[in-house]
Enzyme design. Structure first.
Site, PDB file in Angstrom:
ATOM      1  N   HIS A   3      -7.184   7.851  12.753  1.00  0.00           N
ATOM      2  CA  HIS A   3      -6.795   9.153  12.213  1.00  0.00           C
ATOM      3  C   HIS A   3      -7.882  10.185  12.510  1.00  0.00           C
ATOM      4  O   HIS A   3      -8.970  10.139  11.924  1.00  0.00           O
ATOM      5  CB  HIS A   3      -6.569   8.997  10.700  1.00  0.00           C
ATOM      6  CG  HIS A   3      -6.058  10.232  10.024  1.00  0.00           C
ATOM      7  ND1 HIS A   3      -5.894  10.290   8.655  1.00  0.00           N
ATOM      8  CD2 HIS A   3      -5.668  11.433  10.510  1.00  0.00           C
ATOM      9  CE1 HIS A   3      -5.439  11.499   8.335  1.00  0.00           C
ATOM     10  NE2 HIS A   3      -5.303  12.205   9.442  1.00  0.00           N
ATOM     11  N   HIS A  49     -11.509   8.491  11.404  1.00  0.00           N
ATOM     12  CA  HIS A  49     -11.640   7.262  10.622  1.00  0.00           C
ATOM     13  C   HIS A  49     -10.461   6.362  10.923  1.00  0.00           C
ATOM     14  O   HIS A  49      -9.543   6.744  11.640  1.00  0.00           O
ATOM     15  CB  HIS A  49     -11.733   7.595   9.121  1.00  0.00           C
ATOM     16  CG  HIS A  49     -10.536   8.313   8.606  1.00  0.00           C
ATOM     17  ND1 HIS A  49     -10.409   9.683   8.638  1.00  0.00           N
ATOM     18  CD2 HIS A  49      -9.370   7.863   8.078  1.00  0.00           C
ATOM     19  CE1 HIS A  49      -9.247  10.040   8.143  1.00  0.00           C
ATOM     20  NE2 HIS A  49      -8.584   8.952   7.799  1.00  0.00           N
ATOM     21  N   ASP A  86      -7.608   3.996   9.033  1.00  0.00           N
ATOM     22  CA  ASP A  86      -7.009   3.669   7.740  1.00  0.00           C
ATOM     23  C   ASP A  86      -6.471   2.248   7.771  1.00  0.00           C
ATOM     24  O   ASP A  86      -5.510   1.958   8.488  1.00  0.00           O
ATOM     25  CB  ASP A  86      -5.893   4.672   7.421  1.00  0.00           C
ATOM     26  CG  ASP A  86      -6.453   6.055   7.111  1.00  0.00           C
ATOM     27  OD1 ASP A  86      -7.223   6.169   6.144  1.00  0.00           O
ATOM     28  OD2 ASP A  86      -6.135   7.017   7.842  1.00  0.00           O
ATOM     29  N   LYS A 117       6.344   8.060  25.019  1.00  0.00           N
ATOM     30  CA  LYS A 117       7.376   7.545  24.107  1.00  0.00           C
ATOM     31  C   LYS A 117       6.828   7.397  22.690  1.00  0.00           C
ATOM     32  O   LYS A 117       5.618   7.278  22.494  1.00  0.00           O
ATOM     33  CB  LYS A 117       7.925   6.219  24.621  1.00  0.00           C
ATOM     34  CG  LYS A 117       6.923   5.077  24.649  1.00  0.00           C
ATOM     35  CD  LYS A 117       7.556   3.858  25.326  1.00  0.00           C
ATOM     36  CE  LYS A 117       6.623   2.665  25.307  1.00  0.00           C
ATOM     37  NZ  LYS A 117       6.767   1.792  24.146  1.00  0.00           N
TER      38      LYS A 117
HETATM   39 MN    MN Z   1      -6.591   8.912   6.934  1.00  0.00          MN
END
Ligand code: MN
Length: 230
Positions: free
Chosen positions: A41, A47, A49, A199
């Site tokens: 992210h 970071h 997740d 895609k």
């Molecule tokens: Mn995040």
């Protein structure tokens, strides 16, 4: 019922503005095994997740430097709010100005299980230690999440994510794994996802491949002609 657990997740987001799932578990496929997803992210800070399926939601941690296969590396994992299970299929861009604005890539996914003695996951998390195994495309074998003593200034719970010494451990070059920049769900790089090219992600948590692609693409590039119709 997962709904009350997702109150914090829903409170933080304006679903008129973001294409992130609002937490409709009806879309989620049943699985005999617990699933996990790691989303790379690129928000204010990059970071990873880590999301572990537990009791109808994803328990979630933001791993600041990303996971390392080197058991000597202790990676800070900041506990964040529970996420809905259909979030695990989200790949695309959260609009700027929204909570967590930035590009999201499905970086790993697969199955996880608590190790012997940690089968009661809620209890293990409450006590601050969870030993578990993951079988994904990038992450394998044993891991542990250990909660650090709470810092009075911080409202967050900080944990460490550490690789166990096993066949999947790799000593040295702990940065190499996190540097891998290809979605396991679409093959796209972060740059391609940000541009809305290529895609869409193949589903893992939900059954609806076509709808997935359309929904996730909707806000990929606001204001551009490249935006797909919902
Ligand atoms: Mn995040």
């Amino acid at each position: 019922m997962a709904a009350p657990k997702l109150a914090r997740y829903q409170q933080k987001r304006d679903f008129e503005q973001t294409a992130e799932p609002s937490g409709d578990n009806a879309r989620v496929t049943k699985s005999d095994r617990l699933r996990f997803v790691v989303q790379k992210h690129a928000a204010t800070r990059l970071h990873f997740d880590l999301r572990l399926e537990t009791d109808g939601v994803f328990k979630s941690w933001a791993v600041t430097k990303g996971p390392s296969l080197d058991p000597r590396d202790k990676r800070l994992a900041v506990e964040v709010e529970d996420h809905p299970l259909d979030y695990g299929d989200f790949e695309g861009t959260i609009p700027k100005g929204e909570y967590g604005g930035g590009t999201v890539e499905i970086w790993d996914r697969g199955y996880w299980a608590p190790e012997a003695g940690f089968e009661d996951v809620d209890k293990a998390l409450a006590k601050g230690e969870l030993k578990f195994v993951m079988e994904g495309e990038r992450l394998h074998g044993g891991w542990v999440l250990v909660r650090l003593r709470d810092d009075e200034k911080s409202k967050r719970h900080n944990w460490l994510l550490i690789k166990h010494r096993d066949a999947a451990a790799v000593e040295g070059d702990g940065e190499a794994l996190a540097a891998e920049d290809r979605s396991v769900a679409s093959g796209r790089t972060m740059a391609k996802i940000a541009a809305g090219d290529g895609k869409g992600a193949t589903p893992f948590m939900t059954a609806s491949e076509t709808a997935n692609d359309a929904v996730w693409q909707t806000h990929v590039n606001p204001g551009s002609t490249a935006v797909a119709s919902p």
